[in-house]
Design a protein around this motif. Structure first.
Motif, PDB file in Angstrom:
ATOM      1  N   GLU A 109       0.712  -1.270  -0.119  1.00 31.88           N
ATOM      2  CA  GLU A 109       0.090  -0.026  -0.070  1.00 31.88           C
ATOM      3  C   GLU A 109       0.759   1.330   0.189  1.00 31.88           C
ATOM      4  O   GLU A 109       0.419   2.481  -0.244  1.00 31.88           O
ATOM      5  CB  GLU A 109      -0.892   0.018   1.266  1.00 31.88           C
ATOM      6  CG  GLU A 109      -0.163   0.158   2.639  1.00 31.88           C
ATOM      7  CD  GLU A 109      -1.095   0.143   3.660  1.00 31.88           C
ATOM      8  OE1 GLU A 109      -2.281  -0.347   3.441  1.00 31.88           O
ATOM      9  OE2 GLU A 109      -0.895   0.646   4.826  1.00 31.88           O
ATOM     10  N   TRP A 112       0.426   3.391  -2.823  1.00 33.79           N
ATOM     11  CA  TRP A 112      -0.896   3.892  -2.905  1.00 33.79           C
ATOM     12  C   TRP A 112      -1.327   3.470  -4.350  1.00 33.79           C
ATOM     13  O   TRP A 112      -1.822   4.766  -4.930  1.00 33.79           O
ATOM     14  CB  TRP A 112      -0.977   5.323  -2.489  1.00 33.79           C
ATOM     15  CG  TRP A 112      -2.398   5.818  -2.134  1.00 33.79           C
ATOM     16  CD1 TRP A 112      -2.959   6.917  -2.621  1.00 33.79           C
ATOM     17  CD2 TRP A 112      -3.548   5.020  -1.699  1.00 33.79           C
ATOM     18  NE1 TRP A 112      -4.298   7.120  -2.362  1.00 33.79           N
ATOM     19  CE2 TRP A 112      -4.574   5.830  -1.787  1.00 33.79           C
ATOM     20  CE3 TRP A 112      -3.572   3.826  -1.287  1.00 33.79           C
ATOM     21  CZ2 TRP A 112      -5.698   5.437  -1.329  1.00 33.79           C
ATOM     22  CZ3 TRP A 112      -4.856   3.287  -0.820  1.00 33.79           C
ATOM     23  CH2 TRP A 112      -6.124   4.158  -0.836  1.00 33.79           C
ATOM     24  N   GLU A 118      -4.901  -5.249  -1.907  1.00 33.86           N
ATOM     25  CA  GLU A 118      -4.194  -4.784  -0.766  1.00 33.86           C
ATOM     26  C   GLU A 118      -5.136  -4.945   0.612  1.00 33.86           C
ATOM     27  O   GLU A 118      -4.533  -4.871   1.460  1.00 33.86           O
ATOM     28  CB  GLU A 118      -3.924  -3.261  -1.001  1.00 33.86           C
ATOM     29  CG  GLU A 118      -3.131  -3.042  -2.097  1.00 33.86           C
ATOM     30  CD  GLU A 118      -2.965  -1.353  -2.219  1.00 33.86           C
ATOM     31  OE1 GLU A 118      -2.363  -0.982  -3.246  1.00 33.86           O
ATOM     32  OE2 GLU A 118      -3.745  -0.651  -1.465  1.00 33.86           O
TER      33      GLU A 118
END
Length: 631
Positions: A109, A112, A118
């Motif tokens: 993560e 992002w 995730e």
């Protein structure tokens, strides 16, 4: 699904239960009928009514026999009182680096990318892989993502417990080298009945079966077994569908996802966030039948009509008929209960059993599963952790595969609807004779609305087998902090008779929570039972045990799977209350107590397949090994 032919196979005593030498020699004596009593007058062949019961081999040993470093037992003393309210006796201390555990689950993560994969995180697996009597810990490592959202495999973790109750990271190539999948779950069981527990790893991009060779190493047996799914498998549960002594495998699939089909999603405020389950279609689960030669046969055809988003799976004999059933927690799909018909076939009965929907009468985002006898009616109840704006749902077993909702009456609605629950378990953490509840929480959304990404865990005390009362914040710092919690598994890892647990979190260190009990309140009495099947599957998955004292009866079930993507320690745990000298109000002792030095009246083992065997006059405060007798 076809009916499976029952197979019988035998194994030598040496392979039946590999143990440290001093325990192996004692078990050999029991097998020769030179000594087969649990301890000090316990007679497994004689019932309290004077009738003969089937012979069952049992070896009694204190926790200090199993682990030289175990904390001292509470002195055997006086009398005990069952099922009284906890009087500030529970204290959990948090450990990781100080005991040698330096590991975290990775999900990628940091880049992002907001990829759906995730979200779910990984589990924990307790495993005594070297058979030294001490619980070791296996932790799936997860994975990373490239800029194109392609999974990058990372290492898993294996931590071997040593004699000082600390852990050493084990550099076994088949375990800690780069994994074969973006991993999620760990399902531990001895699938080949050689006496050494094996590991099945779920994940995206592949599955992995690690066969324990018995010398401290593992081999990759995935190809030989026949497992070949390359999609998203979340959890798995070992069980013996046809009671032939070989463990079969149920694998829950989450949904159809790939880096190419990953969607860009937004939360209610227009911010980029992970997608919701409804943005992806589900995928049917798998059922693999053990052929007894290291290979498995795919028998998933019946399951193909249930294309759900499965997250949790647990195996248990819910209707007490000698056949092990499967319950699956599905994400925004109806939960499914597969009744084992006893002929190698499963029948889905979720709706008619009352376990497919929750209090809102619509589908929930279900994730974690706990099984226990919350209300004391001696049947296994089901606790399901769910998503935000939903409740942790409690299904009370009324018998014959019929359940009623106990969520409101048990007080679970008091937790509110902001909780996103994951790993969970019933456990008698205060040793008072009833089963309390642990719930680990953490949001899947990075930017949730009306909730928090990091959340507090919960410890709920069972009050009179009617209510669950939140007491976590008074029991330790862990319960006062927020976490990105996911998998959780319980074990008495230090062999001192009370329940500890380990937690896996997203991109946060794995933590070990040790039950220390309050220093000013000595802990209660207990009994630990390890089951070994001979005609039944060696792990005795699907068995259940009744413990009778002069004042009450308790039941524990040998389950597999459960929590979230995790494996609890296989030892069955009974709390038996505190001694009279330990429970005092002013100058007067609490009344209605029994003598804790008096043997437990009867222990009845219900093996998978229907065989029943009993032990009588067993002393508390020990760890008991019970081996199924041969016909």
């Amino acid at each position: 699904m076809p009916t499976f032919k029952r197979r019988h196979h035998s194994t030598s005593l040496g392979l039946l239960y590999p143990l440290p030498l001093h325990l192996s020699l004692l078990c050999l004596l029991f097998a020769l009928n030179l000594a087969c009593t649990p301890k000090q007058g316990a007679n497994p062949n004689q019932s309290s009514e004077g009738k003969e019961s089937p012979t069952v081999s049992a070896k009694a040993s204190t926790p200090s026999d199993l682990a030289a470093s175990a904390k001292p037992n509470t002195p055997k003393s006086n009398t005990a009182t069952p099922n009284t309210a906890t009087l500030n006796t529970i204290e959990y201390s948090t450990h990781s680096l100080d005991v040698g555990i330096d590991f975290k689950y990775q999900n990628g993560e940091a880049a992002w990318l907001a990829a759906m994969i995730e979200s779910n995180g990984g589990g924990i697996g307790w495993i005594d892989y070297d058979r030294d009597g001490r619980w070791d810990m296996f932790v799936p490592g997860g994975g990373l993502l490239t800029s194109e959202k392609q999974p990058v495999m990372v290492s898993n973790g294996m931590f071997r417990q040593n004699t000082s109750q600390t852990f050493d990271a084990t550099a076994v190539p088949s375990l800690t080298s780069t994994g074969v999948c973006y991993s999620f779950g760990a399902a531990v069981a001895d699938y080949d009945a050689d006496g050494f527990p094996d590991i099945f790893i779920t994940g995206y991009g592949g599955q992995q079966l690690l066969h324990n060779l018995g010398d401290g190493t593992f081999e990759d047996a995935t190809a030989k077994a026949g497992f070949k799914h390359r999609g998203w498998s979340s959890s798995a549960a070992w069980f013996d569908i046809e009671n032939d002594g070989d463990l079969d495998l149920y694998i829950a699939h989450y949904g159809i996802w790939s880096p190419e089909t990953d969607k860009r999603c937004f939360n209610g405020e227009g911010q980029v966030d992970r997608c919701a389950p409804a943005d992806y279609v589900g995928e049917s689960d798998e059922l693999w039948i053990n052929q007894g030669n290291g290979a498995f046969l795919d028998q998933s055809e019946y399951l193909q009509q249930f294309s759900y988003r499965g997250i949790g799976a647990v195996a248990c004999d819910f209707d007490l008929d000698g056949d092990t059933d499967i319950y699956v927690a599905n994400d925004e799909d109806p939960n499914t209960l597969f009744d084992n018909l006893g002929n190698g076939q499963l029948k889905e009965i979720g709706a008619q059993s009352g376990t497919s929907l929750g209090s809102r009468a619509i589908v929930d985002g279900s994730m974690g599963l706990a099984v226990g006898d919350f209300d004391g009616n001696h049947r296994p109840d089901i606790l399901v952790t769910n998503y935000q704006n939903e409740y942790c749902e409690l299904y009370l077993n009324q018998g014959k595969q019929y359940f009623t909702l106990g969520t409101r009456s048990a007080g679970l609605m008091a937790l509110g609807q902001a909780v996103v629950g994951w790993g969970t378990s019933f456990a008698d953490v205060d040793l008072d004779g009833d089963e309390d509840l642990l719930v680990i929480a953490g949001h899947t959304s990075r930017k949730p609305i009306k909730s928090s990404n990091l959340q507090k865990p919960y410890l709920l005390e069972n009050r009179d087998r009617k209510r669950l009362v939140s007491i976590g914040e008074s029991t330790g710092e862990f319960f006062r902090q927020v976490h990105a919690g996911r998998g959780m598994a319980i074990a008495d890892y230090d062999n001192d008779g009370d329940i500890d647990f380990a937690v896996s979190k997203l991109e946060q260190p794995v933590e070990l929570l040790r039950n220390d009990q309050a220093s000013n309140a000595p802990k209660g009495n207990y009994l630990l039972i390890d089951l070994v099947g001979k005609e039944a599957n060696r792990d005795a998955i699907g068995a259940w045990v009744e413990l009778e004292t002069n004042t009450e009866k308790q039941v524990r079930h040998r389950t597999a799977g459960g929590s979230y993507a995790s494996t609890h320690a296989s030892t069955l745990h009974f709390g038996l209350g505190r001694s009279e000298s330990q429970v005092v109000t002013g100058a007067q002792s609490v009344q209605g107590q029994r003598n804790s030095t008096e043997p437990i009246k009867r222990i009845t083992i219900h093996w998978p397949g229907g065989k029943t065997e009993s032990l009588t006059d067993v002393l508390p405060n020990q760890r008991l090994l019970v081996i199924e007798s041969s016909n």
